[in-house]
Design a protein around this motif. Structure first.
Motif, PDB file in Angstrom:
ATOM      1  N   MET A   1       0.851  -1.197   0.000  1.00 39.91           N
ATOM      2  CA  MET A   1       0.000   0.000   0.000  1.00 39.91           C
ATOM      3  C   MET A   1       0.879   1.237   0.000  1.00 39.91           C
ATOM      4  N   THR A   2       0.543   2.199  -0.836  1.00 39.05           N
ATOM      5  CA  THR A   2       1.299   3.439  -0.936  1.00 39.05           C
ATOM      6  C   THR A   2       0.363   4.634  -0.844  1.00 39.05           C
ATOM      7  N   GLN A   3       0.933   5.732  -0.453  1.00 40.93           N
ATOM      8  CA  GLN A   3       0.193   6.985  -0.401  1.00 40.93           C
ATOM      9  C   GLN A   3       0.518   7.787  -1.654  1.00 40.93           C
ATOM     10  N   THR A   4      -0.495   8.198  -2.369  1.00 43.87           N
ATOM     11  CA  THR A   4      -0.315   8.925  -3.620  1.00 43.87           C
ATOM     12  C   THR A   4      -1.019  10.264  -3.541  1.00 43.87           C
ATOM     13  N   VAL A   5      -0.298  11.307  -3.919  1.00 45.20           N
ATOM     14  CA  VAL A   5      -0.883  12.650  -4.006  1.00 45.20           C
ATOM     15  C   VAL A   5      -0.936  13.026  -5.475  1.00 45.20           C
ATOM     16  N   LEU A   6      -2.124  13.338  -5.958  1.00 41.40           N
ATOM     17  CA  LEU A   6      -2.309  13.625  -7.382  1.00 41.40           C
ATOM     18  C   LEU A   6      -3.148  14.883  -7.551  1.00 41.40           C
ATOM     19  N   LEU A   7      -2.724  15.722  -8.475  1.00 37.35           N
ATOM     20  CA  LEU A   7      -3.471  16.930  -8.834  1.00 37.35           C
ATOM     21  C   LEU A   7      -4.151  16.689 -10.171  1.00 37.35           C
ATOM     22  N   ALA A   8      -5.459  16.939 -10.240  1.00 38.10           N
ATOM     23  CA  ALA A   8      -6.227  16.724 -11.474  1.00 38.10           C
ATOM     24  C   ALA A   8      -6.846  18.033 -11.933  1.00 38.10           C
ATOM     25  N   LEU A   9      -6.751  18.315 -13.237  1.00 37.47           N
ATOM     26  CA  LEU A   9      -7.218  19.580 -13.800  1.00 37.47           C
ATOM     27  C   LEU A   9      -8.126  19.331 -15.000  1.00 37.47           C
ATOM     28  N   ASP A  10      -9.215  20.070 -15.080  1.00 43.74           N
ATOM     29  CA  ASP A  10     -10.069  19.991 -16.260  1.00 43.74           C
ATOM     30  C   ASP A  10     -10.676  21.359 -16.556  1.00 43.74           C
ATOM     31  N   THR A  11     -10.451  21.836 -17.772  1.00 42.50           N
ATOM     32  CA  THR A  11     -11.072  23.083 -18.241  1.00 42.50           C
ATOM     33  C   THR A  11     -11.644  22.865 -19.639  1.00 42.50           C
ATOM     34  N   SER A  12     -12.144  21.649 -19.891  1.00 44.86           N
ATOM     35  CA  SER A  12     -12.659  21.307 -21.219  1.00 44.86           C
ATOM     36  C   SER A  12     -14.050  21.860 -21.471  1.00 44.86           C
TER      37      SER A  12
ATOM     38  N   ALA B   1      -8.872  19.273  -8.668  1.00 44.22           N
ATOM     39  CA  ALA B   1      -8.993  18.419  -7.486  1.00 44.22           C
ATOM     40  C   ALA B   1      -7.610  17.987  -7.036  1.00 44.22           C
ATOM     41  N   LEU B   2      -7.385  18.018  -5.739  1.00 44.60           N
ATOM     42  CA  LEU B   2      -6.165  17.503  -5.132  1.00 44.60           C
ATOM     43  C   LEU B   2      -6.571  16.306  -4.290  1.00 44.60           C
ATOM     44  N   VAL B   3      -5.961  15.162  -4.555  1.00 39.73           N
ATOM     45  CA  VAL B   3      -6.356  13.919  -3.896  1.00 39.73           C
ATOM     46  C   VAL B   3      -5.144  13.291  -3.227  1.00 39.73           C
ATOM     47  N   SER B   4      -5.309  12.905  -1.974  1.00 44.72           N
ATOM     48  CA  SER B   4      -4.309  12.139  -1.252  1.00 44.72           C
ATOM     49  C   SER B   4      -4.932  10.798  -0.925  1.00 44.72           C
TER      50      SER B   4
ATOM     51  N   VAL C   1      -9.846  14.615  -0.169  1.00 46.93           N
ATOM     52  CA  VAL C   1     -10.083  15.355  -1.409  1.00 46.93           C
ATOM     53  C   VAL C   1     -10.267  16.833  -1.123  1.00 46.93           C
ATOM     54  N   TRP C   2      -9.632  17.660  -1.929  1.00 44.85           N
ATOM     55  CA  TRP C   2      -9.839  19.106  -1.909  1.00 44.85           C
ATOM     56  C   TRP C   2     -10.225  19.502  -3.322  1.00 44.85           C
ATOM     57  N   LEU C   3     -11.289  20.280  -3.461  1.00 48.00           N
ATOM     58  CA  LEU C   3     -11.885  20.467  -4.780  1.00 48.00           C
ATOM     59  C   LEU C   3     -12.281  21.912  -5.046  1.00 48.00           C
ATOM     60  N   ARG C   4     -12.101  22.327  -6.302  1.00 50.07           N
ATOM     61  CA  ARG C   4     -12.660  23.561  -6.834  1.00 50.07           C
ATOM     62  C   ARG C   4     -13.339  23.213  -8.159  1.00 50.07           C
ATOM     63  N   HIS C   5     -14.613  23.563  -8.270  1.00 56.60           N
ATOM     64  CA  HIS C   5     -15.347  23.312  -9.512  1.00 56.60           C
ATOM     65  C   HIS C   5     -16.267  24.502  -9.719  1.00 56.60           C
TER      66      HIS C   5
ATOM     67  N   LEU D   1      -7.526  29.115 -12.996  1.00 63.60           N
ATOM     68  CA  LEU D   1      -6.986  27.800 -12.691  1.00 63.60           C
ATOM     69  C   LEU D   1      -5.810  27.841 -11.710  1.00 63.60           C
ATOM     70  N   LEU D   2      -4.822  28.674 -11.964  1.00 65.90           N
ATOM     71  CA  LEU D   2      -3.657  28.720 -11.071  1.00 65.90           C
ATOM     72  C   LEU D   2      -4.024  29.181  -9.657  1.00 65.90           C
ATOM     73  N   PRO D   3      -4.849  30.231  -9.504  1.00 64.55           N
ATOM     74  CA  PRO D   3      -5.274  30.585  -8.139  1.00 64.55           C
ATOM     75  C   PRO D   3      -6.009  29.441  -7.448  1.00 64.55           C
ATOM     76  N   ALA D   4      -6.838  28.698  -8.188  1.00 65.27           N
ATOM     77  CA  ALA D   4      -7.567  27.568  -7.607  1.00 65.27           C
ATOM     78  C   ALA D   4      -6.597  26.500  -7.116  1.00 65.27           C
ATOM     79  N   ILE D   5      -5.558  26.256  -7.892  1.00 63.60           N
ATOM     80  CA  ILE D   5      -4.559  25.257  -7.493  1.00 63.60           C
ATOM     81  C   ILE D   5      -3.850  25.686  -6.209  1.00 63.60           C
ATOM     82  N   ARG D   6      -3.488  26.950  -6.143  1.00 63.46           N
ATOM     83  CA  ARG D   6      -2.835  27.447  -4.914  1.00 63.46           C
ATOM     84  C   ARG D   6      -3.740  27.287  -3.701  1.00 63.46           C
ATOM     85  N   GLU D   7      -5.029  27.567  -3.874  1.00 68.37           N
ATOM     86  CA  GLU D   7      -5.986  27.426  -2.775  1.00 68.37           C
ATOM     87  C   GLU D   7      -6.072  25.982  -2.290  1.00 68.37           C
ATOM     88  N   LEU D   8      -6.063  25.029  -3.223  1.00 67.08           N
ATOM     89  CA  LEU D   8      -6.146  23.618  -2.852  1.00 67.08           C
ATOM     90  C   LEU D   8      -4.956  23.191  -2.001  1.00 67.08           C
TER      91      LEU D   8
END
Length: 281
Positions: A1-12, A19-22, A37-41, A52-59
């Motif tokens: 088992m591992t801990q994964t931190v992933l940032l996901a972006l969508d502006t389609s 979303a920032l997921v741990s 989960v930390w989310l901006r939508h 987008l960049l300000p949202a990422i900083r907030e997360l």
């Protein structure tokens, strides 16, 4: 088992979604517990690039994490808004390049399928269909593989008139906004077992799909991340527009020359020669 931190972006779409997921995952990339989960939508229209960049900083501020804690960056690769796809691609590339992180491209139609399954775990076959404007639809067909615990692509992302969608060979869920956009013109809407118009591109289902893809090794280096427009020829490059203009000009010149040559020909078709009547004394 591992801990994964992933940032996901969508502006389609008209939404700026991040979303920032741990998450704790097993060797197959499957969740072993509910992730943090930390989310901006947010509906931003055409200005996702400024939000987008300000949202990422907030997360990251909310999570108490930094970009250096990330294992990968995922983005919605398309199809969708051309400008939006370039925004998400560029931001993912820039962040990943600076930190030497892998990038995980996830198709927006697959995100619709993932969203439908998150909303209804009994969902195993999804026809994802999104309004592509210009009286057309982006669509793809996915089947859930229980053994692999992953989506299998039955039909890759395509662009067609709403009447031309190929229906799955069994019960299916229609995901996306195509049913709302085209109504009776979309036979898939009446043939579907259920219609989920809320299963749309969103950073959270994108993150879940990206976690599996990341642990399966389906990543690319930052400099190889690219949008999947599907409708490639709508937005021509400058070079293509110049080449098209030159070709049209050459065609016009050729037509003018042909017309001039035809006018110079005599009635009997002998170019440059007098007619038989003109030749008589």
């Amino acid at each position: 088992m591992t801990q994964t931190v992933l940032l996901a972006l969508d502006t389609s779409t008209e939404y700026c979604s991040a979303a920032l997921v741990s998450a704790s995952v097993d060797a197959a990339g499957q969740l072993t517990a509910e992730p943090r989960v930390w989310l901006r939508h947010e509906q931003t229209g055409a200005v996702s690039s400024t939000r987008l960049l300000p949202a990422i900083r907030e997360l990251f501020d909310e999570a108490g994490l930094t970009l250096a804690d990330c294992d990968a960056i995922a983005f919605g690769s398309g199809p969708g808004s051309f400008t939006g796809l370039r925004t998400a691609t560029g931001v993912a590339q820039g962040l990943a390049f600076g930190l030497n992180l892998p990038v995980v491209p996830i198709g927006t139609l697959l995100v619709c399928a993932e969203s439908a399954r998150l909303r209804d775990p009994s969902t195993t076959r999804v026809l994802a269909a999104l309004d592509a404007r210009m009286d057309e639809i982006y669509w793809a067909d996915y089947a859930w593989d229980h053994a692999q615990r992953e989506w299998h692509t039955v039909q890759t992302a395509s662009l067609d008139a709403p009447e031309r969608l190929v229906l799955p060979d069994g019960p299916f869920t229609l995901a996306g906004n195509a049913a709302a956009a085209f109504g009776e013109r979309l036979p898939a809407a009446t043939a579907a077992r259920s219609v989920d118009g809320e299963a749309l591109p969103h950073a959270l289902p994108l993150a879940y799909a990206a976690l599996r893809a990341f642990h399966a090794g389906r990543t690319v280096p930052a400099d190889r991340a690219a949008p999947d427009y599907v409708r490639d020829k709508v937005a021509q490059t400058t070079a293509e527009r110049m080449a098209d203009k030159a070709a049209k000009s050459a065609k016009a010149v050729h037509a003018a020359v042909q017309s001039e040559q035809s006018a110079e020909r005599s009635p009997d078709g002998a170019s440059g020669q007098p007619s038989s009547d003109e030749a008589r004394p």
